[in-house]
Design an enzyme around this catalytic site. Sequence first.
Site, PDB file in Angstrom:
ATOM      1  N   LYS A 204       0.835  -1.202   0.000  1.00  0.00           N
ATOM      2  CA  LYS A 204       0.000   0.000   0.000  1.00  0.00           C
ATOM      3  C   LYS A 204       0.871   1.253   0.000  1.00  0.00           C
ATOM      4  CE  LYS A 204      -3.599   2.247   2.725  1.00  0.00           C
ATOM      5  NZ  LYS A 204      -4.570   2.134   3.805  1.00  0.00           N
ATOM      6  N   GLU A 210      10.366  -4.711   4.699  1.00  0.00           N
ATOM      7  CA  GLU A 210      10.444  -6.097   4.246  1.00  0.00           C
ATOM      8  C   GLU A 210      10.220  -6.194   2.740  1.00  0.00           C
ATOM      9  OE1 GLU A 210       8.699  -4.927   6.775  1.00  0.00           O
ATOM     10  OE2 GLU A 210       8.615  -6.326   8.462  1.00  0.00           O
ATOM     11  N   GLY A 265      -5.043  -1.859   4.761  1.00  0.00           N
ATOM     12  CA  GLY A 265      -4.191  -2.959   4.296  1.00  0.00           C
ATOM     13  C   GLY A 265      -4.828  -4.326   4.523  1.00  0.00           C
ATOM     14  N   ARG A 266      -5.368  -4.546   5.703  1.00  0.00           N
ATOM     15  CA  ARG A 266      -5.923  -5.877   6.023  1.00  0.00           C
ATOM     16  C   ARG A 266      -7.301  -6.094   5.447  1.00  0.00           C
ATOM     17  NH1 ARG A 266      -4.938  -2.549  10.063  1.00  0.00           N
ATOM     18  NH2 ARG A 266      -6.597  -1.863  11.462  1.00  0.00           N
ATOM     19  N   GLU A 351      -5.144  -6.745  14.555  1.00  0.00           N
ATOM     20  CA  GLU A 351      -4.615  -5.428  14.208  1.00  0.00           C
ATOM     21  C   GLU A 351      -5.750  -4.397  14.244  1.00  0.00           C
ATOM     22  OE1 GLU A 351      -0.995  -4.981  11.444  1.00  0.00           O
ATOM     23  OE2 GLU A 351      -2.581  -4.102  10.241  1.00  0.00           O
ATOM     24  N   HIS A 382      -5.443 -33.265  17.297  1.00  0.00           N
ATOM     25  CA  HIS A 382      -4.312 -34.040  17.807  1.00  0.00           C
ATOM     26  C   HIS A 382      -3.249 -33.131  18.404  1.00  0.00           C
ATOM     27  CE1 HIS A 382      -5.815 -37.826  16.137  1.00  0.00           C
ATOM     28  NE2 HIS A 382      -6.359 -37.028  15.227  1.00  0.00           N
ATOM     29  N   LYS A 492       8.906  -0.923  14.589  1.00  0.00           N
ATOM     30  CA  LYS A 492       9.534  -0.604  13.292  1.00  0.00           C
ATOM     31  C   LYS A 492      10.563   0.505  13.481  1.00  0.00           C
ATOM     32  CE  LYS A 492       5.457  -0.952  10.292  1.00  0.00           C
ATOM     33  NZ  LYS A 492       4.677  -0.211   9.308  1.00  0.00           N
TER      34      LYS A 492
END
Length: 528
Positions: A204, A210, A265-266, A351, A382, A492
Amino acid sequence: MNPTKTRAWQALEAHSSSFNLHLRDLLTDPARVSAQTIRLDDLLLFDYSKHRVTEETLGLLEQLFVETGAAEGFQAMLRGDKINATEGRAVLHTALRDPRTEPLLVDGVDVRALASGERHRMYAFADAVRAGRKRGHTGLRFNHIVNIGIGGSDLGPRMAYEALKPFSDRDLQIHFVSNVDGADLHECLRQLDPERTLFLVASKTFTTQETMANAEAARAWLIQQLGDPACTEKHFVALSTNAEKVAAFGITPEHTFGFWDWVGGRYSVWSAIGMPLCIALGSEQFQSFLDGAHRIDRHAAEAPFRQNIPQIMAALGIWYRNFLGASSHAVLPYDQYLHRFAAYLQQADMESNGKSVDRDGNRVTYATGPVVWGEPGTNGQHAFYQLIHQGTELIPSDFIASVHPQHPLHAHHAKLLSNFLAQTEALALGRPTAPTPYKVFEGNKPTSTFLFDALTPYALGALIALYEHKIFFQGHVWNIYPYDQWGVELGKEMANIVLPELEGDGPIGTHDASTAALIAHVRGLQQG
Ligand code: F6P
């Protein structure tokens, strides 16, 4: 408004303190099940009868929604009010999947027209890649698509691609690289044929550490492999709101697909960020994914509370979180194709609603978003189901499955569904008597059942939108701002201070004693 000041909240407090009914008793009543089951089209059956609630509880939760103006708040979001007040932005992921053509204006701009224009550019590009009309620098068709992005620019498209693999073009290999850990890109590059690889740089902001580190390394790799700096033109695409930064990176306007600050963003899988999914599925099926989400937008806006799936999901979550003390919420898809769904929801939910300051700037005095987690069934059975069945935590859980599988192994599917159904029954009823106390199951563990007819693109769009709107309604009632994410900033910023200290040999700046010692240790080992 502060929800604790409502009459409903206070009544719910009193109601919860005397609530001692067991699901074993509640579930003897078939009328309860019909009243607490919602059948939506030929899409989904949602059964919320296995919850520790009575008609009185549901009535009070409905009252809480009325007193806090939840339905009006939802309309304010849909019409483009700037409900993301700390960033001064509208929140309009719903506009991305809205087929209506009447203008929806934000700051005088018709966002529906903007979204539709960009969507059709994306469709043309994705279909051209699929058909081999868009090719690489040496004239070969693309068969590797690499999405480079993180957070919302990764989790949504990655989860949806995995979920809809049976609907994808299997000749295309879709890869996702997100981590700044070089291992992620390294392992991906090993699988690629550079002449046939298309990189999608999804960000965005186009500034995320990253993503930019991975995009730059991918570009250097491609040039080194193909031996011509001009080769990147045909092999790089940008999905971003930041056209300036994209241009500075060297990606052409023709290969740039935009979205806008009113898309969080999400919540961006419906925008250009959906490009990898759109390439995998083709535009028609991507459109069906959008249509499924839009179906839920209408449902969330129009259905009365007791028939409104996201409102019920949100209300039950509030009941457990604020009145019965649950601190986490499990999401358990009995569908291997949904194996990234919990990871996706962790960002979407945590978030958004992991906040402790209310809309008036005050510290909240009540719990907000729970920890969201999960794994596909039956694998989880399990692993951690022991704790859900017999541990000391109350963990409300969502069980998600489809009646019809997307693979031909039908005998497996019967086994899968038998586990799916048996687990919610076992959790509800328990086993009150047993030869030893270790074998007693108290039961009374609440679950929601989401039973889709089939996990199609349309159904997945609907499933995601259900959770998006659950998150909206909870954030609204909790009186917090779900659409910002200031909580990711501090780490950050501090990483940007640590990085030069790790790489350089100058003095280490001011840190707490633990961090200073750890930095010195890493530097000592790396620099000898
Ligand atoms: O983790 C914080 C965050 O800002 C997320 O909200 C976002 O989805 C992610 O980083 C990636 O941001 P961008 O798409 O700008 O690279």
